[in-house]
Scaffold this active site. Structure first.
Site, PDB file in Angstrom:
ATOM      1  CB  SER A 674      -0.930   0.019   1.211  1.00 51.02           C
ATOM      2  OG  SER A 674      -1.948  -0.938   1.057  1.00 51.02           O
ATOM      3  N   PRO A 902      -2.777  -7.119  -6.616  1.00 45.16           N
ATOM      4  CG  PRO A 902      -0.737  -6.239  -6.040  1.00 45.16           C
ATOM      5  CD  PRO A 902      -1.684  -6.403  -7.155  1.00 45.16           C
ATOM      6  CG  ASN A 904      -6.379 -10.328  -0.786  1.00 47.98           C
ATOM      7  OD1 ASN A 904      -7.501 -10.027  -0.426  1.00 47.98           O
ATOM      8  ND2 ASN A 904      -6.107 -11.406  -1.480  1.00 47.98           N
ATOM      9  CE1 TYR A 905      -0.809  -9.192   1.686  1.00 47.04           C
ATOM     10  CE2 TYR A 905      -0.642  -9.906  -0.591  1.00 47.04           C
ATOM     11  CZ  TYR A 905      -0.613 -10.193   0.760  1.00 47.04           C
ATOM     12  OH  TYR A 905      -0.384 -11.466   1.175  1.00 47.04           O
ATOM     13  CB  ILE A 906      -3.323  -2.118  -3.177  1.00 54.79           C
ATOM     14  CG1 ILE A 906      -1.945  -2.549  -3.649  1.00 54.79           C
ATOM     15  CG2 ILE A 906      -3.559  -0.652  -3.471  1.00 54.79           C
ATOM     16  CD1 ILE A 906      -1.709  -2.327  -5.101  1.00 54.79           C
TER      17      ILE A 906
END
Length: 949
Positions: A674, A902, A904-906
């Site tokens: 992020s 991503p 799930n991550y950003i």
DNA sequence: CTGGGTACTTAGTAATCCTAGC
DNA sequence: GCTAGGATTACTAAGTACCCAG
């Protein structure tokens, strides 16, 4: 180049030496050889068990001192131990070059005593004393010749810059915070969008106080956003004291904007009003997840429908009558034959496991031959499922060819069946349930080299299912004649139903869908936690950099692991049951053979990670890390031994938790992804294209996204599929050029004089269109035509049959295929004479020229498309270079591309802010479901263009 | 610790939907 | 209209994390 080289470490002077250089990403060199290995080979080689060095094997010395010569006789001498095992070797001489550096490792060995004790977690804090790092020059990567460097290196540099910046930023933030705090003491705060409960006790403990980030920011003058958690704003609005706890009373209070229907959303069920929890006060105790929960349980898989009597399996050519139970298992196998992916069925382990279970079913429930005698099924090879398969395929076919009405009816029926399970009522609000369907029986498809892949996953009965539901709610009725295993009312659990699967004993839960409030809240929390890490990251990095030289082995290993997790985005690496699961690893569970060192500072990783996806990369690391790894591999350690023999994920997380409540290894992935995305997007402001068309802007965003993906080595890339597609595209273009050439030749056929007019060159064939290629291409065209005609014929016939008319005879097909023959002949003739007869009615030069233009046009279109992809390829290629061709399993789809990145991550709010700021509809980034899932993100920063991660 | 048990997130792949290009 | 192939969704395996008893 020598990026990090020299500055190495002057121990005292610059405690952090070169550390902050972040090559999150990896530099270049890839081991070609390894990347070439086939997946099977990889697996095979990974398998090679540990060779045990003489008698010393797994001595469990995990954090304890080891005396020389001491040997634990009990410990297994191989690490094949069954359960979660980690074996470490006995006495390792840990003396080493602890701090030093410059010298060749070998000679360094000054025996410093390193206490092996485990006790040491402490140092951390005190470590603090040092002076701050000279922040940047040392962190800066020499610009130099980077030009030729692979993308990864450049990205690495970018990452380094970003890290640097992070450090700076945080200082600013702290300063601001300090100020704010001071001020706060003096004056009440200004209103903030949600009343945060900040002032609530917050328990001294480390309750996770995630900052309620989103809120505060915009209005606060500070702008820099930070979670103000520290002080509680007294919001203008009503204050929600304890109420919060109750969850139900959401606050109506939202500020200005979205106070759409202003009524308070009470817990009353029929209130369709959307509950904007992100505007609601935080609860101080989030361990209680609900007060009231109602739902209708689960939807069971349909009963098995026996095959018609005449559809049988054959054994040694003889029909076999399988008992119902065994027949069902056989259909599981058959079901997998149809799919485009037969590969499971070719996997020996899969076959073996399947057959073992299938045999058991037969033994238990029986199988008879035509005469009704019991028969033995001894080998899978002798089983012939083709009749079953045909039946199966026909059935599917029939389904596909249903009329519109039939399909609609089927759908309606299905919907009606599902309707009761779609939603539940959670504290009075209707929420979507995620997986209300009980997993149907099937064959277990374990990934990679899973020892149990192919086993029969049995049908789940109500008797195995535990229901979790509100006390007052009506318990769903189990199917007639059955009962639930248990019914409980655990308010701390978010699941509605649960059971254990028979293969691994894994727990399966029925939970709410991604778009639900609870899931949204936890997603929100996850990102807030990652944002919070921002405040600690500099210290954490400083500390672990320092600890890379710790004299305490456990600390040094921990620091090294943290470095890898932070820079390379490795996963934590919990221990696993080596006997019953695929052999994969993460950071803490890396083994000796998973890394190889290339002086002066390169490390090559080659191991199977989550989902048995290969991670094969070469990274340049801090010299101290390099030394440490070398130390950790020191004899007598050998294949099969843990690299980090004094570290596990609990210890690591425990340590992390001391920096910040709730901090664990996985938070680093979220944070790094992020944060990096955030910085990249920020930089976009100065790109002229950010003022371009929507498409351009989308592309810019996707590029950032892609970079992050690469940096995190998140989603993998390309793969055979992609390459093939490129190839195909290229062939299509080439084919068009061939047609163009043919058309030109036709001109000559019509009007030979054109040769002079246009010049001979005009009629030349492109060089790459050589005879061989043309022959191939012609064959391709012919085949294509043939299948087309055949298909059409079949279709026509089907239609006729459907209309009750008599189908056309095969003869008709033959006739139609006559055209193919002609085509073949034509090509042949063309090849021989070099001339092309003009096609079409009344061909004229003009018409042909028009045709050529059209072809040109199409070529152009395709070329643009190819280029487009080329841009992608650029990334894709580099990616694959950096990532070093993670071999894609055969037939594996090619995931990664602009979209499913991503995710799930950003932090989705970054995307929303970008969308607002650059005026690109959010639909361009999030699909419908994603928008639903990220509703909280979309709404909460709706009017906050300045929201920052 | 250790190991078993549990809850919840992450992620690959199969199935299905949708759309551009015939 | 039809179809191929990309986009999206569904499904569920495989991780992480944490808790607790011995």
């Amino acid at each position: 180049m020598g990026t990090y080289s020299s500055d190495d470490d002057m121990p005292l002077a610059r405690p952090n030496g070169s550390l902050s250089i972040g090559n999150w990403l990896i530099a270049a060199s890839i081991l070609v050889s390894s990347s070439k290995k086939s997946r099977a080979e990889d697996i095979a080689s990974d398998k090679s068990g540990p060779k045990k060095g003489s008698g010393m094997a797994g001595l469990s010395i995990r954090n304890g001192p080891v005396e020389n010569g001491e040997m634990d006789l009990d410990s297994p001498s191989t690490n094949g131990s069954k359960r979660k095992s980690r074996v470490s070797i006995a006495q390792i001489n840990y003396k080493d070059e602890s701090e030093s550096d410059g010298e060749p490792l070998a000679k360094r060995q000054r025996s410093k005593k390193i206490r092996e004790s485990d006790s040491d977690d402490e140092p951390m804090v005190k470590a603090r004393g040092n002076k701050l790092p000279p922040s940047h020059k040392e962190t800066a990567l020499p610009e130099s010749s980077s030009d030729e460097q692979p993308l990864g290196v450049k990205l690495a540099k970018k990452k380094a810059d970003i890290e640097k910046k992070a450090e700076k930023d945080i200082k600013v933030i702290r300063a601001k915070e300090a100020k704010a705090k001071a001020k706060a003491k003096a004056t009440p705060k200004k209103a903030v969008k949600n009343e945060s409960d900040d002032d609530l006790p917050l328990a001294s403990s480390n309750k996770k106080r995630q900052s309620n980030g989103s809120a505060a920011k915009r209005k606060s003058t500070g702008l820099k956003k930070e979670e103000s958690d520290s002080d509680a704003p007294i919001s203008k609005k009503s204050k929600p004291p304890a109420a919060a706890a109750k969850g139900k009373k959401a606050t109506p209070a939202k500020d200005t904007k979205d106070s759409k229907k202003g009524k308070s959303k009470e817990a009353s069920e029929d209130d369709e009003e959307e509950f904007e929890w992100w505007n609601a006060p935080k609860r101080e105790d989030d361990s209680i997840k609900w007060q009231n929960l109602e739902h209708n349980g689960v939807l069971f898989a349909p009963e098995y429908e026996p095959l018609p009597k005449h559809v049988k399996m054959y054994y040694d050519g003889q029909p076999v009558t399988l008992s119902l139970e065994a027949e069902e298992v056989a259909t599981f196998w058959v079901a997998m034959m149809t799919a485009a992916s037969t590969h499971h069925l070719d996997n020996p382990i899969f076959r073996k496991n399947f057959f073992a279970d299938f045999s058991d079913f037969i033994k238990k429930y029986g199988a008879k031959d035509a005469k009704g005698n019991k028969i033995d099924i001894k080998s899978l090879e002798r089983c012939d499922f083709s009749k079953m398969q045909e039946y199966w395929a026909a059935k599917n076919e029939a389904k596909k060819s249903m009329t519109k009405e039939e399909k609609a009816a089927a759908k309606a029926e299905k919907d009606a069946l599902e309707a009761p399970y779609l939603h539940c009522t959670w504290d009075g609000r209707k929420q979507k349930v995620g997986n209300f369907r009980v997993e149907p029986p099937s064959l277990f498809r374990g990934r990679g080299e899973h020892p149990k892949t192919g086993k029969v996953k049995t049908r789940v009965l109500p008797e195995q299912i535990t229901i979790n539901i509100g006390k007052g709610a009506k318990v769903p009725t189990p199917p007639a004649g059955h009962k639930w295993k248990a019914v409980q009312h655990d308010q701390k659990a978010t699941w509605l139903a649960m059971w254990q699967e028979n293969i691994n004993g894994a727990y399966k839960y029925v939970m709410l869908g991604a778009a639900s409030d609870v899931k949204g809240q936890s997603d929100f929390k996850k990102f807030e936690k990652a944002r919070e890490l921002k405040k600690y990251i500099d210290k954490i990095r400083r500390d672990y950099t320092k600890d890379l030289k710790s004299e305490i082995m456990a600390d040094r290993q921990r620091a090294t692991a943290m470095y890898l997790i932070d820079k390379l985005a490795l996963r934590a690496g919990n221990e696993k049951d080596t006997e019953n699961e695929a052999d994969t690893v993460g950071c803490c569970s890396l083994k000796y053979e998973h890394i190889s060192l290339q002086p002066p500072d390169q490390v090559t990783f080659d191991f199977l990670g989550k989902d048995s996806i290969r991670y094969n990369e070469t990274a340049r690391v801090d010299p101290q890390v390099f030394k440490n790894l070398k130390l950790f591999k020191k004899p007598p350690k050998t294949d099969g031994d843990d690299l980090f023999d004094r570290l596990n994920t609990s210890q690591l997380n425990k340590h992390l938790n001391s920096y910040m409540p709730g901090l664990t290894a996985k938070v680093f992935r979220t944070y790094n992804a992020s944060h990096t995305m955030s910085e990249l997007l920020k930089q976009l402001g100065s790109d002229p294209r950010s003022r371009g068309t929507i498409a351009e802007k989308v592309k810019l965003y996707n590029d950032c996204n892609r970079k992050v993906a690469i940096l995190c080595n998140h989603k993998r890339t390309v793969g055979a599929g992609h390459e093939q597609q490129m190839q195909k595209l290229g062939d299509r273009i080439k084919g068009l050029r061939y047609q163009k050439w043919r058309t030109k030749k036709m001109i000559l056929d019509v009007e030979p004089t054109q040769k002079k007019k246009k010049g001979a060159a005009y009629f030349e064939r492109d060089e790459d269109l050589d005879d061989e290629w043309i022959k191939e291409h012609q064959q391709f065209l012919i085949d294509e035509q043939r299948t087309k005609i055949t298909k059409k014929f079949e279709k026509d016939n089907e239609k006729l049959t459907a209309n009750k008319e008599r189908p056309m005879p095969e003869k008709e097909l033959k006739e139609r295929l006559q055209a193919i023959k002609e085509l073949e002949a034509k090509f042949k003739k063309e090849n021989k004479t070099g001339k092309v007869e003009a096609e079409g009615r009344g061909p004229t030069v003009e018409k042909l020229l028009v045709a050529i233009d059209k072809i040109d046009e199409r070529i152009r279109v395709l070329e643009t498309q190819a280029e487009d992809r080329d841009g992608n390829k650029e990334v894709a290629l580099s990616t694959s270079k950096i990532v070093s061709l993670i071999n894609t399993p055969v037939g594996a789809a090619n995931t990664e591309d602009a979209n499913n990145r991503p995710q799930n991550y950003i932090d989705p709010r970054l995307t929303v802010v970008f969308s607002k700021k650059f005026d690109v509809p959010i639909e361009k980034f999030f699909s419908k479901t994603l928008r639903d899932k990220f509703r909280w993100a979309i709404k909460s920063v709706e009017d906050a263009e300045d929201w920052e991660f």
